[in-house]
Design a protein around this motif. Sequence first.
Motif, mmCIF file in Angstrom:
data_model
loop_
_atom_site.group_PDB
_atom_site.id
_atom_site.type_symbol
_atom_site.label_atom_id
_atom_site.label_comp_id
_atom_site.label_asym_id
_atom_site.label_seq_id
_atom_site.Cartn_x
_atom_site.Cartn_y
_atom_site.Cartn_z
ATOM 1 N N THR A 73 18.028 -6.012 -3.409
ATOM 2 C CA THR A 73 19.250 -5.218 -3.318
ATOM 3 C C THR A 73 19.334 -4.490 -1.986
ATOM 4 O O THR A 73 20.393 -4.452 -1.343
ATOM 5 N N THR A 77 22.242 -5.510 0.835
ATOM 6 C CA THR A 77 23.276 -4.522 1.157
ATOM 7 C C THR A 77 22.990 -3.771 2.449
ATOM 8 O O THR A 77 23.842 -3.012 2.907
ATOM 9 N N ASN A 79 21.093 -1.330 2.731
ATOM 10 C CA ASN A 79 21.209 0.064 2.305
ATOM 11 C C ASN A 79 19.854 0.530 1.781
ATOM 12 O O ASN A 79 19.402 0.057 0.739
ATOM 13 N N ALA A 82 19.685 1.732 -1.903
ATOM 14 C CA ALA A 82 20.135 0.836 -2.970
ATOM 15 C C ALA A 82 18.960 0.432 -3.853
ATOM 16 O O ALA A 82 17.843 0.241 -3.390
ATOM 17 N N LEU A 87 22.436 1.800 -8.421
ATOM 18 C CA LEU A 87 23.760 1.183 -8.377
ATOM 19 C C LEU A 87 24.355 0.924 -9.761
ATOM 20 O O LEU A 87 25.411 0.310 -9.869
ATOM 21 N N VAL A 124 30.347 -2.592 -9.205
ATOM 22 C CA VAL A 124 29.951 -1.676 -8.136
ATOM 23 C C VAL A 124 30.225 -2.300 -6.768
ATOM 24 O O VAL A 124 30.611 -1.599 -5.815
ATOM 25 N N TYR A 125 30.067 -3.616 -6.654
ATOM 26 C CA TYR A 125 30.386 -4.285 -5.387
ATOM 27 C C TYR A 125 31.887 -4.211 -5.100
ATOM 28 O O TYR A 125 32.294 -3.951 -3.963
ATOM 29 N N GLY A 128 32.767 -0.587 -4.183
ATOM 30 C CA GLY A 128 32.274 -0.258 -2.850
ATOM 31 C C GLY A 128 33.013 -0.962 -1.727
ATOM 32 O O GLY A 128 32.942 -0.539 -0.575
ATOM 33 N N LEU A 140 28.879 2.223 -1.252
ATOM 34 C CA LEU A 140 28.156 1.510 -2.302
ATOM 35 C C LEU A 140 27.360 2.474 -3.171
ATOM 36 O O LEU A 140 27.358 2.367 -4.400
ATOM 37 N N VAL A 141 26.696 3.438 -2.542
ATOM 38 C CA VAL A 141 25.921 4.421 -3.297
ATOM 39 C C VAL A 141 26.841 5.300 -4.141
ATOM 40 O O VAL A 141 26.541 5.595 -5.308
ATOM 41 N N GLY A 144 28.031 3.303 -7.038
ATOM 42 C CA GLY A 144 26.949 3.162 -8.004
ATOM 43 C C GLY A 144 26.728 4.417 -8.815
ATOM 44 O O GLY A 144 26.501 4.360 -10.037
#
Length: 322
Positions: A73, A77, A79, A82, A87, A124-125, A128, A140-141, A144
Motif C-alpha cells: 500500500t 500510493t 504515501n 498508508a 485507509l 477510499v481510492y 482520494g 488519501l489519508v 481513509g
Amino acid sequence: MVLGLALGSLLLLVCLLASVLLGAADIAPEMVWQAIFQFDGSTEHLIIRTVRLPRAILAVVVGAALAVAGAITQGLTRNPLAAPDILGINVGAALALVLAVFWRGSGSYVGFAFAGAAIAAFTVYWLGSMGRSGLTPLKLVIAGAVLTYLLSSLTTGILILSQRTLDEMRFWLAGSLAGQDMATMLSVLPYIAVGLVASLTLGRQLTLMSLGEDVAQGLGLQAAWVKVGAAIAVVLLSGSAVALAGPIGFVGLVVPHVVRFVVGVDYRWILPYSIIFGGILLSVADLAARLVIRPQELPVGIMTAIVGAPFFIYLARSKIKR
C-alpha cells in the motif's frame, strides 16, 4: 541482505517457540517435542497441538500478511502513512464479517471479508481522487480516516442492535488470535499464500512505482496492471488476516518503515523482510498480551496499538515538517 533474512528467520523461529512455551501456564520444551512427534493424547499434548501451536503459527501468518499488505500500500500510493488499517480496508472487511454473522449466525465467511476489503479499497481510492489535483497522499489519508470512522460507526450500530452478534465478535473486533483452530487457519492459508507469492513477484514493479507513476511509465512499466495486481494482493492479504484475527492495527504501518531502515527502498528486499518482521512483531505482541496480566490475556490489537499509535504520531509529524 541474504544473511539478514537468515538471521531474521532464526529470530522468528525463536519467537514461534517462545509463543508455544509461554502463556497462562509455562510448558517445558521437551513436552512440546513429545506433543509433536510422540503424541499420546494427554491433556498437555492436546493443549499444545490444538491451542498453543496453532496460535503461534497464526501470529506469524497474520503478521506477515498485514506487514506485506502495508508495504504494498505504501509503495503503490507513495504515501508513508498508508496502511490497510489506516485507509479503512481492514475495517471494511470487519464490517462485512459482522454483517454476515448478523444475518447468518456463526460460520466461516472469508468471502465476505474479501468483498468488504475490496469495496473499502475502491471507495477510499475514489474519494482520494476527487477534485482537480487528483489523488494525493494527504487526500488519501483523509479519505481513509473518514471511511474508517464511518464503517466503524456502522459496525457499532449493528452490534448494538444484536446482542448475539456482540457476544460472538466482541473479543475478535479488538484483534485477537485466540480461539482459532488449525482447520480454520488452513482453510484461509491458500489465499494468504497466493497474496504473498503475488506480492513477491511485484517487487521490481513496486520499486519503480514508488519513484512516481510518470517515471515508471517512462521506463516501460504498465502501471495499470501493476495497480490491479497489487490491489488484488492487498485485498487477499488484508481480508484473510481480518477473517482470522480481526482488524489488528498498525502492523502494516510500522513494519515497512522498520524494514526500509534496514534494507533501503528496494521492494525486492522490503517484501521478504516484511514477511519475517511482521511475523516477529505480531508474535511478540501476542506473547506480551498473554503475559502482561496472566492468567488472563489482552487482545493482541491492544498491544499493537500501544506500539503503533506513538509511531504513527511521530511519522505524521516528521512528514509534515518535511
